[in-house]
Design a protein around this motif. Structure first.
Motif, PDB file in Angstrom:
ATOM      1  N   GLY A 172       1.049  -1.509   0.038  1.00  0.00           N
ATOM      2  CA  GLY A 172      -0.096   0.071   0.021  1.00  0.00           C
ATOM      3  C   GLY A 172       0.629   1.290   0.036  1.00  0.00           C
ATOM      4  N   GLU A 173       2.426   1.441   0.991  1.00  0.00           N
ATOM      5  CA  GLU A 173       2.748   2.486   1.145  1.00  0.00           C
ATOM      6  C   GLU A 173       4.519   1.793   0.732  1.00  0.00           C
ATOM      7  N   ARG A 174       4.573   3.003   0.471  1.00  0.00           N
ATOM      8  CA  ARG A 174       6.078   2.924   0.947  1.00  0.00           C
ATOM      9  C   ARG A 174       6.545   2.214   2.737  1.00  0.00           C
ATOM     10  N   PRO A 175       7.782   0.843   2.397  1.00  0.00           N
ATOM     11  CA  PRO A 175       8.044   0.335   3.604  1.00  0.00           C
ATOM     12  C   PRO A 175       8.563   1.232   4.910  1.00  0.00           C
ATOM     13  N   GLU A 176       8.217   1.135   5.849  1.00  0.00           N
ATOM     14  CA  GLU A 176       8.676   1.790   6.860  1.00  0.00           C
ATOM     15  C   GLU A 176       9.760   1.023   7.706  1.00  0.00           C
ATOM     16  N   ILE A 177      11.448   1.214   6.853  1.00  0.00           N
ATOM     17  CA  ILE A 177      12.194   0.886   7.553  1.00  0.00           C
ATOM     18  C   ILE A 177      13.355   1.948   8.953  1.00  0.00           C
ATOM     19  N   THR A 178      12.748   0.635  10.177  1.00  0.00           N
ATOM     20  CA  THR A 178      13.503   1.458  11.566  1.00  0.00           C
ATOM     21  C   THR A 178      14.840   0.632  11.521  1.00  0.00           C
ATOM     22  N   GLU A 179      15.813   1.262  11.813  1.00  0.00           N
ATOM     23  CA  GLU A 179      17.257   0.306  12.618  1.00  0.00           C
ATOM     24  C   GLU A 179      17.303   0.998  13.931  1.00  0.00           C
ATOM     25  N   LEU A 180      17.309  -0.437  14.034  1.00  0.00           N
ATOM     26  CA  LEU A 180      17.370   0.266  15.581  1.00  0.00           C
ATOM     27  C   LEU A 180      18.989  -0.224  16.632  1.00  0.00           C
ATOM     28  N   ASP A 181      19.264  -0.076  17.652  1.00  0.00           N
ATOM     29  CA  ASP A 181      20.164   0.478  18.750  1.00  0.00           C
ATOM     30  C   ASP A 181      21.387  -1.229  17.894  1.00  0.00           C
ATOM     31  N   ASN A 182      20.525  -2.164  18.074  1.00  0.00           N
ATOM     32  CA  ASN A 182      21.193  -3.288  17.732  1.00  0.00           C
ATOM     33  C   ASN A 182      21.796  -3.322  15.931  1.00  0.00           C
ATOM     34  N   ASN A 183      21.896  -2.695  15.678  1.00  0.00           N
ATOM     35  CA  ASN A 183      22.283  -2.317  13.731  1.00  0.00           C
ATOM     36  C   ASN A 183      20.839  -3.438  13.123  1.00  0.00           C
ATOM     37  N   HIS A 184      20.215  -3.995  13.983  1.00  0.00           N
ATOM     38  CA  HIS A 184      19.162  -5.257  13.538  1.00  0.00           C
ATOM     39  C   HIS A 184      18.447  -3.606  12.642  1.00  0.00           C
ATOM     40  N   LYS A 185      17.876  -3.716  11.586  1.00  0.00           N
ATOM     41  CA  LYS A 185      16.237  -3.305  10.569  1.00  0.00           C
ATOM     42  C   LYS A 185      15.324  -4.171  11.363  1.00  0.00           C
TER      43      LYS A 185
END
Length: 122
Positions: free
Chosen positions: A15-28
Motif C-alpha cells: 500500500g505505501e512505501r515500507p517504513e524502515i527503522t534501524e534499532l540500536d543493535n544495528n538490526h532493522k
C-alpha cells in the motif's frame, strides 16, 4: 503438523512505501501494509470487490530485503505468523494491534508506478 500452526500466506500489493527503522543493535525492522482483494457477487448478482488491509512486520534479513527491493504497489507473496500486541495510546486507552510477522517473502510482479516517482521525474 506443528509447522501448520499459526501460518499465514498472503498475495497482495504493497500500500505505501515500507517504513524502515534501524534499532540500536544495528538490526532493522520494516513495517508495511499489504492489500488483498476478494471478488464475489452480492445478493443482487452484482460483482463486488472487497479489499482487506494487513499490517506486515519484517525483522533482520527479511527487513533488509524489504528495504532494498519492495516499493509501493509491488505485488508480493508472503508467509508469516499472526501476532497481537497491545499498547496504550496518548489518551491512555488500551489498543490491540494485529500484525503478520514475515518469515518468507517473494516478489511477484513489477511495482506499479508510484505517483511520487512520476512527480520527481518531471
Amino acid at each position: 503438523m506443528n509447522k501448520l500452526r499459526n501460518k499465514v500466506q498472503l498475495i497482495g500489493n504493497v500500500g505505501e512505501r515500507p517504513e524502515i527503522t534501524e534499532l540500536d543493535n544495528n538490526h532493522k525492522v520494516a513495517r508495511l501494509s499489504l492489500a488483498t482483494n476478494a471478488h464475489y457477487k452480492n445478493a443482487k448478482g452484482e460483482k463486488v470487490k472487497r479489499t482487506e488491509w494487513h499490517t506486515l512486520i519484517a525483522w533482520g534479513k527479511v527487513a533488509e530485503i524489504v528495504e532494498r527491493l519492495v516499493t509501493k504497489g509491488q505485488e508480493l507473496a508472503i508467509e508469516g505468523k499472526l501476532t497481537y500486541r497491545t499498547y496504550e495510546d496518548k489518551e491512555n486507552v488500551k489498543r490491540q494491534v494485529t500484525q503478520i510477522v514475515i518469515s518468507e517473502i517473494l516478489l511477484l510482479g513489477k511495482a506499479k508506478k508510484n505517483q511520487d516517482e512520476d512527480e520527481n521525474a518531471l
